[in-house]
Design a protein around this motif. Structure first.
Motif, short mmCIF file in Angstrom:
data_model
loop_
_atom_site.label_atom_id
_atom_site.label_comp_id
_atom_site.label_asym_id
_atom_site.label_seq_id
_atom_site.Cartn_x
_atom_site.Cartn_y
_atom_site.Cartn_z
N ASP A 1 -100.25 -56.99 -82.30
CA ASP A 1 -99.52 -56.71 -81.07
C ASP A 1 -99.35 -55.21 -80.82
N TYR A 2 -99.39 -54.39 -81.87
CA TYR A 2 -99.26 -52.94 -81.68
C TYR A 2 -100.45 -52.39 -80.90
N ASP A 3 -101.61 -53.01 -81.04
CA ASP A 3 -102.79 -52.54 -80.32
C ASP A 3 -102.64 -52.65 -78.81
N LEU A 4 -101.74 -53.54 -78.35
CA LEU A 4 -101.52 -53.68 -76.91
C LEU A 4 -100.90 -52.42 -76.29
N PHE A 5 -100.30 -51.57 -77.13
CA PHE A 5 -99.67 -50.35 -76.63
C PHE A 5 -100.61 -49.15 -76.65
N GLN A 6 -101.81 -49.33 -77.16
CA GLN A 6 -102.77 -48.23 -77.20
C GLN A 6 -104.19 -48.76 -76.94
N ALA B 1 -99.08 -31.29 -69.91
CA ALA B 1 -98.84 -31.75 -71.26
C ALA B 1 -99.24 -33.21 -71.47
N ASP B 2 -99.27 -34.00 -70.40
CA ASP B 2 -99.52 -35.45 -70.54
C ASP B 2 -100.83 -35.91 -69.92
N PHE B 3 -101.32 -35.20 -68.92
CA PHE B 3 -102.46 -35.69 -68.16
C PHE B 3 -103.55 -34.62 -68.04
N LYS B 4 -104.77 -35.08 -67.92
CA LYS B 4 -105.91 -34.21 -67.64
C LYS B 4 -106.71 -34.84 -66.52
N LEU B 5 -106.88 -34.09 -65.42
CA LEU B 5 -107.59 -34.60 -64.24
C LEU B 5 -108.98 -33.99 -64.17
N MET C 1 -105.29 -39.77 -70.32
CA MET C 1 -103.92 -39.76 -70.80
C MET C 1 -103.81 -40.59 -72.07
N ASP C 2 -102.71 -40.43 -72.74
CA ASP C 2 -102.43 -41.25 -73.91
C ASP C 2 -102.29 -42.71 -73.46
N PRO C 3 -103.00 -43.65 -74.10
CA PRO C 3 -102.89 -45.06 -73.68
C PRO C 3 -101.47 -45.60 -73.71
N LYS C 4 -100.60 -44.96 -74.46
CA LYS C 4 -99.21 -45.43 -74.51
C LYS C 4 -98.47 -45.18 -73.21
N SER D 1 -95.97 -44.75 -67.15
CA SER D 1 -94.65 -44.38 -67.66
C SER D 1 -94.11 -43.13 -66.98
N LYS D 2 -94.98 -42.18 -66.64
CA LYS D 2 -94.58 -40.94 -65.99
C LYS D 2 -95.28 -40.86 -64.64
#
Length: 631
Positions: free
Chosen positions: A84-89, A228-232, A289-292, A308-309
């Motif tokens: 189930d942890y894999d669902l967050f990444q 810090a969170d995203f790269k376009l 972005m980070d999959p989380k 999330s953001k």
């Protein structure tokens, strides 16, 4: 009521198929995603009769191990996640383990695959039942064929659209996948005819050229931004090319094509005042972005996502596209620019009847002066600059055009006549578009019909709409001043008193804070009465009391009032009302002053409504019309 029992797996798969397999294009999407997850760099898609007869996907990926064959069409059997942890990444495109089971439940499937560490195997599956498993060909990758879709669920066939519609959906899916995965070569064959072929060399601009054409690819501007969170990364097409719907806004997250209304709206907002009403841009953008930070497990189709953001992402997308376009010269050429918007309310058509002939002639002899509110500063000599040479030599002769074409050809292809698409689209329009100045050197020649200012430079002729130009100037002035938070406003010796019907009282009471945010001092003095003792300094109309009353009523009618939105609408309205109209003749000094003010604008290419301010006709186009240069 009959007792509760567990449904047969075949019925379960048919029910699940209703969510995952909506139409043939859904099957194509799921199978291509499996090929991408298998690290394939070549994917071929074959379609017959819009996919209802046959859909075939061939890739050169890792393949499927022969021992996993029996699990291929079992629900929730997947190699993408373990716990189930894999669902967050989630980093793979597929992960639910439902696609093949759902597809196999409503069609006839043949899979021929070979894993690099296993034996080749051929599996035939029909209506949820394994029919045959036997050795296959020695070929790395997977070849999967889907035939007779919905053959055992005839009710689903009623909802399948026309063959042309279904083919269009499939083409759209493959194009979106190609734009999201430029490092993969895609080939689409529809009814034995090749419809799409991409090279898969990682050059997104080449993919744009393959899908939308060279002209659009040459107008595409590269987008790069990060925080810090995203790269376009991606491309935004200049606003001179637009579409009537938002389907050309392509957004992806970690190379997964997605649909997100707010993200698309941020792209549209970045083109604000650069496009006319009901026109939409062409933009291809990918967010890493980070999959989380993103949830792709919202819908079985895995197209709808949640961030999330979200606010930070939308702000970054809007600002990065806007800043990129701001650094570009966006004067449309006559040959490629879009036609002006149809709705045009600020000026009437000109009348060339005999009744007005003498008046017009008199106006030409004695140009009217611009009102003091329009041009208030002292004008100088016609605009001159020492940077004229920046714009390069005259490129508009036939010989130079041939040189340009040869320049776009590869070194080994120039003599053969074939063109290297990569060279054609990598550095488009560099001679004029990369100039840092907002406007090039322009020499004013005169005025046409008291409406358009004619100008020239070494690259050709320019025409400027004087109303649209001053509209842009005044819009930016009002927008800057209306958005000033430290506006001290204008105190009133005698307050303005207003009375509103009881229906509006509750709404106005709730939005008094919004009015104060705009710079008003307003208090409730009775059950239905309000008193205004201060108003913002940007309200300078002849009848400010009426304007304030209109503003309060506007806020009362608005469901979700936004101070910034109202400031925007107010800026547009005031700039349009106070700008030069058509049939207003200017002398040379006033034309120079108008052009000089336009140069100071942040975006001098369009009016606030999205109409072009200046258009360009190259010397080459003019000489071609006079047959001085033959095609």
């Amino acid at each position: 009521m009959s007792p509760i029992r567990v449904l047969d797996p075949k019925i379960q798969n048919k029910i699940a198929a209703g969510e995952v397999v909506e139409r043939p294009s859904s099957v194509i999407k799921e199978l291509i995603e499996n090929s991408v997850d298998a690290n394939a760099d070549e994917i071929e898609v074959f379609i017959e009769e819009s996919g209802m007869k046959l859909m075939r996907i061939v890739d050169n990926g890792e393949g499927i191990h022969h021992t996993d064959g029996p699990l291929l069409f079992q629900r929730h059997a997947t190699s993408k996640i373990d716990d189930d942890y894999d669902l967050f990444q989630i980093r793979s495109l597929g992960f639910r383990g439902e696609a093949l089971a759902s597809i196999g439940a409503v069609s006839k499937v043949k899979v021929e695959t070979k894993h690099r560490e296993g034996d080749p195997v051929l599996i035939q599956f029909e209506g949820g039942t394994l029919k045959e498993e036997m050795p296959g060909r020695e070929r790395q990758g997977t070849d999967i064929s889907i035939s007779e879709l919905f053959y055992n669920t005839p009710a689903r066939l009623k909802y399948v659209k026309s063959m042309r519609t279904e083919s269009g959906k499939i083409i759209d899916i493959v194009q979106k996948m190609a734009l999201s995965q430029p490092h993969i070569s895609f080939r689409l064959i529809v009814d034995h005819k090749e419809r799409l072929l991409t090279k898969g060399n990682g050059n997104l601009k080449e993919v744009i050229s393959d899908i939308y054409g060279i002209n659009i690819a040459r107008q595409a501007v590269k987008i790069e931004a990060s925080d810090a969170d995203f790269k376009l990364s991606g491309y935004a097409v200049r606003p001179e090319i637009s579409r009537s719907h938002r389907n050309f806004i392509h957004t992806s997250v970690n190379n997964r094509h997605i649909r997100n209304f707010k993200l698309s709206q941020s792209v549209i907002n970045a083109y604000h005042t650069l496009l006319a009403k009901d026109k939409y841009p062409i933009v291809i953008i990918n967010v890493e972005m980070d999959p989380k930070l993103v949830d792709v497990n919202v819908h079985p189709s895995k197209v709808e996502v949640r961030f999330s953001k979200e606010r930070e992402l939308n702000t970054l997308v809007e600002q990065s596209i806007r800043n990129t376009l701001r650094n570009e010269m966006l004067i449309p050429d006559v040959s490629t620019g879009n036609s002006a918007p149809v709705d045009k309310t600020e000026q009437p058509a000109m009348d060339f009847s005999g009744a007005k002939k003498d008046a017009l002639t008199e106006q030409i002899k004695r140009p009217e002066s611009v009102e003091e509110s329009d041009i208030t500063r002292k004008t100088s000599l016609p605009y001159q600059t020492e940077t004229k040479g920046v714009y390069g030599p005259d490129r508009n002769t036939a010989k130079q055009l041939q040189d340009d074409v040869a320049e776009f050809k590869g070194p080994e292809q120039s003599s053969s006549g074939s063109r290297d698409i990569k060279a054609m689209i990598d550095e488009p329009l560099e001679d004029s578009r990369s100039v840092k100045e907002k406007l090039p050197y322009l020499e004013i020649i005169g005025q046409l019909h008291g409406t358009y200012i004619i100008m020239q430079n070494e690259s050709g002729m320019y025409m400027m709409d004087q109303h649209a130009a001053q509209e842009r100037i005044k819009y930016e002035f009002y927008y800057d001043h209306i958005n000033t938070e430290q506006d001290e406003g204008v105190p009133l010796l005698i307050p303005y008193n207003f009375e509103f019907p009881l229906d509006d009282i509750i709404t106005i009471d709730e939005k008094l804070r919004d009015l104060r945010a705009l710079g008003f001092e307003i208090d409730k003095t009775g059950i239905k009465q309000y008193s205004v003792t201060r108003h913002p300094s940007w309200i300078k109309e002849k009848n400010p009391e009426a304007d304030i009353e209109d503003l309060i009523q506007f806020i009362a009618r608005a469901d979700n009032f936004s101070a910034s939105k109202y400031r925007e609408e107010m800026s547009i309205m005031m700039s349009c009302k106070q700008s030069i109209k058509a049939n207003h003749y200017l002398d040379k000094a006033h034309m120079e002053a108008l052009l000089s003010e336009l140069r100071k604008c942040d975006s001098p290419y369009t009016c606030p409504h999205g109409r072009p301010v200046i258009i360009h006709m190259t010397t080459y186009e003019i000489e071609r019309m006079f047959n001085r240069i033959m095609k």
